[in-house]
Scaffold this motif. Structure first.
Motif, PDB file in Angstrom:
ATOM      1  N   ALA A  28      29.636  34.017  48.780  1.00  0.00           N
ATOM      2  CA  ALA A  28      30.040  32.812  49.299  1.00  0.00           C
ATOM      3  C   ALA A  28      30.689  33.322  50.617  1.00  0.00           C
ATOM      4  CB  ALA A  28      31.398  33.187  48.763  1.00  0.00           C
ATOM      5  N   GLY A  29      30.508  34.269  51.150  1.00  0.00           N
ATOM      6  CA  GLY A  29      30.400  34.254  52.859  1.00  0.00           C
ATOM      7  C   GLY A  29      32.261  35.161  52.723  1.00  0.00           C
ATOM      8  N   TRP A  30      32.306  36.061  51.536  1.00  0.00           N
ATOM      9  CA  TRP A  30      34.325  36.129  52.112  1.00  0.00           C
ATOM     10  C   TRP A  30      33.837  37.486  52.920  1.00  0.00           C
ATOM     11  CZ3 TRP A  30      36.865  33.704  47.198  1.00  0.00           C
ATOM     12  CH2 TRP A  30      36.526  33.117  47.217  1.00  0.00           C
ATOM     13  N   ASN A  31      35.491  37.776  53.147  1.00  0.00           N
ATOM     14  CA  ASN A  31      35.286  39.240  53.667  1.00  0.00           C
ATOM     15  C   ASN A  31      35.495  40.101  52.580  1.00  0.00           C
ATOM     16  OD1 ASN A  31      37.692  38.003  53.396  1.00  0.00           O
ATOM     17  ND2 ASN A  31      38.539  38.956  55.378  1.00  0.00           N
ATOM     18  N   GLN A  32      36.515  40.023  52.140  1.00  0.00           N
ATOM     19  CA  GLN A  32      36.724  40.738  50.730  1.00  0.00           C
ATOM     20  C   GLN A  32      35.864  42.229  50.245  1.00  0.00           C
ATOM     21  OE1 GLN A  32      37.135  38.039  49.473  1.00  0.00           O
ATOM     22  NE2 GLN A  32      39.485  37.517  50.065  1.00  0.00           N
ATOM     23  N   LEU A  33      36.928  43.045  50.357  1.00  0.00           N
ATOM     24  CA  LEU A  33      35.881  44.487  50.248  1.00  0.00           C
ATOM     25  C   LEU A  33      36.122  44.975  49.032  1.00  0.00           C
ATOM     26  CD1 LEU A  33      37.568  46.244  53.332  1.00  0.00           C
ATOM     27  CD2 LEU A  33      34.971  45.306  52.621  1.00  0.00           C
ATOM     28  N   ARG A  34      34.894  45.912  48.216  1.00  0.00           N
ATOM     29  CA  ARG A  34      35.802  46.374  47.016  1.00  0.00           C
ATOM     30  C   ARG A  34      36.794  46.815  46.444  1.00  0.00           C
ATOM     31  NH1 ARG A  34      32.092  48.071  42.938  1.00  0.00           N
ATOM     32  NH2 ARG A  34      32.711  49.221  41.288  1.00  0.00           N
ATOM     33  N   GLY A  35      37.239  47.144  47.438  1.00  0.00           N
ATOM     34  CA  GLY A  35      38.615  47.754  47.547  1.00  0.00           C
ATOM     35  C   GLY A  35      39.490  46.790  47.240  1.00  0.00           C
ATOM     36  N   ASP A  36      39.954  45.652  47.564  1.00  0.00           N
ATOM     37  CA  ASP A  36      40.504  44.985  47.234  1.00  0.00           C
ATOM     38  C   ASP A  36      40.742  44.357  45.990  1.00  0.00           C
ATOM     39  OD1 ASP A  36      40.745  44.423  50.281  1.00  0.00           O
ATOM     40  OD2 ASP A  36      39.579  43.386  50.255  1.00  0.00           O
ATOM     41  N   TRP A  37      38.905  44.598  45.318  1.00  0.00           N
ATOM     42  CA  TRP A  37      38.840  44.314  43.932  1.00  0.00           C
ATOM     43  C   TRP A  37      39.526  45.097  43.092  1.00  0.00           C
ATOM     44  CZ3 TRP A  37      37.210  39.415  42.013  1.00  0.00           C
ATOM     45  CH2 TRP A  37      36.121  38.631  42.796  1.00  0.00           C
ATOM     46  N   GLU A  38      39.604  45.720  43.289  1.00  0.00           N
ATOM     47  CA  GLU A  38      39.738  46.905  42.659  1.00  0.00           C
ATOM     48  C   GLU A  38      42.145  47.538  42.469  1.00  0.00           C
ATOM     49  OE1 GLU A  38      38.444  50.591  44.997  1.00  0.00           O
ATOM     50  OE2 GLU A  38      37.049  50.380  43.211  1.00  0.00           O
ATOM     51  N   THR A  39      42.243  46.982  44.048  1.00  0.00           N
ATOM     52  CA  THR A  39      43.745  46.859  44.100  1.00  0.00           C
ATOM     53  C   THR A  39      44.182  45.889  42.998  1.00  0.00           C
ATOM     54  OG1 THR A  39      43.221  47.783  45.551  1.00  0.00           O
ATOM     55  CG2 THR A  39      45.334  46.600  45.727  1.00  0.00           C
ATOM     56  N   ILE A  40      43.289  44.228  42.909  1.00  0.00           N
ATOM     57  CA  ILE A  40      43.925  43.204  41.996  1.00  0.00           C
ATOM     58  C   ILE A  40      43.335  43.842  40.958  1.00  0.00           C
ATOM     59  CG2 ILE A  40      43.163  41.177  41.956  1.00  0.00           C
ATOM     60  CD1 ILE A  40      42.611  40.565  44.629  1.00  0.00           C
ATOM     61  N   LEU A  41      42.374  44.383  40.361  1.00  0.00           N
ATOM     62  CA  LEU A  41      42.440  44.111  38.840  1.00  0.00           C
ATOM     63  C   LEU A  41      43.709  45.727  38.734  1.00  0.00           C
ATOM     64  CD1 LEU A  41      40.585  44.303  36.440  1.00  0.00           C
ATOM     65  CD2 LEU A  41      39.052  45.782  37.034  1.00  0.00           C
ATOM     66  N   ALA A  42      43.776  46.753  39.134  1.00  0.00           N
ATOM     67  CA  ALA A  42      44.793  47.515  38.986  1.00  0.00           C
ATOM     68  C   ALA A  42      46.297  46.881  38.993  1.00  0.00           C
ATOM     69  CB  ALA A  42      44.677  48.693  40.040  1.00  0.00           C
ATOM     70  N   LEU A  43      46.257  45.956  39.710  1.00  0.00           N
ATOM     71  CA  LEU A  43      48.142  45.483  39.627  1.00  0.00           C
ATOM     72  C   LEU A  43      47.820  44.395  38.212  1.00  0.00           C
ATOM     73  CD1 LEU A  43      48.357  44.029  43.492  1.00  0.00           C
ATOM     74  CD2 LEU A  43      49.615  46.154  42.048  1.00  0.00           C
ATOM     75  N   ARG A  44      47.454  43.830  37.635  1.00  0.00           N
ATOM     76  CA  ARG A  44      46.897  43.235  36.976  1.00  0.00           C
ATOM     77  C   ARG A  44      45.970  42.742  35.691  1.00  0.00           C
ATOM     78  NH1 ARG A  44      49.054  37.758  35.119  1.00  0.00           N
ATOM     79  NH2 ARG A  44      50.092  37.610  33.375  1.00  0.00           N
ATOM     80  N   PRO A  45      45.769  43.645  35.084  1.00  0.00           N
ATOM     81  CA  PRO A  45      44.397  43.552  34.440  1.00  0.00           C
ATOM     82  C   PRO A  45      44.092  42.941  33.276  1.00  0.00           C
ATOM     83  CG  PRO A  45      45.285  45.792  33.999  1.00  0.00           C
ATOM     84  CD  PRO A  45      46.252  45.118  34.975  1.00  0.00           C
ATOM     85  N   ASP A  46      45.014  42.467  32.775  1.00  0.00           N
ATOM     86  CA  ASP A  46      45.442  41.039  32.067  1.00  0.00           C
ATOM     87  C   ASP A  46      45.346  39.553  32.376  1.00  0.00           C
ATOM     88  OD1 ASP A  46      47.930  41.885  33.412  1.00  0.00           O
ATOM     89  OD2 ASP A  46      49.238  40.665  31.106  1.00  0.00           O
TER      90      ASP A  46
END
Length: 157
Positions: A28-46
């Motif tokens: 998609a050409g976005w600038n998110q990093l793996r750490g961004d995904w990890e943080t979001i998933l950790a904040l609200r896995p459900d």
């Protein structure tokens, strides 16, 4: 990705999905990093979801809840070969349902998904701009009495 495949199934995102999430981010050409995904998933896995078909993950959407005040929907990505098949809509509805306890649901939106967001009742509050920097010409170091300032170069990172 074949456009004639059935609608993918939706499920909760797991840490093992993050490589595929990063692939979609890069496509998609976005600038998110793996750490961004990890943080979001950790904040609200459900509240993080993927759309899957036989050959892998073709869509993502995440939520973050700020108590009951509001929820935030982000990382809504559908593989370009699978768009216009209801995947984004299904992911967004799942996100909205998961934020039912919140007074409001908001989202980050790109122009690609604007029509879908508008159809689901989202309204613009403000606009974001994305900028791409061109590699600058590196000037000679600036020398001040007793101080030498060098430009920050990629190698310094």
């Amino acid at each position: 990705m074949a456009a004639d495949l059935p609608t993918p199934t939706l499920r909760l995102m797991t840490a093992s999905d993050l490589d595929a999430c990063m692939e979609l981010t890069e496509l998609a050409g976005w600038n998110q990093l793996r750490g961004d995904w990890e943080t979001i998933l950790a904040l609200r896995p459900d509240g993080c979801f993927v759309a899957c078909q036989a050959d892998g993950i073709v869509g993502t959407a995440t939520t973050t809840a700020y108590g009951n005040a509001f929820g935030w929907i982000g990382m809504v990505i559908v593989h370009s070969d699978c768009r216009r098949r209801g995947i984004g809509r299904a992911l967004l509805r799942r996100c909205i349902d998961s934020l039912a306890h919140c007074a409001a649901a908001k989202l980050d939106a790109t122009p690609t998904g604007k029509r879908l967001y508008d159809n689901l009742g989202f309204v613009d509050e403000y606009f974001l701009g994305r900028y791409v920097a061109q590699t600058p010409i590196v000037p000679e170091p600036v020398v001040l009495p007793g101080v030498c300032l060098d430009p920050l170069l990629p190698a310094d990172l």
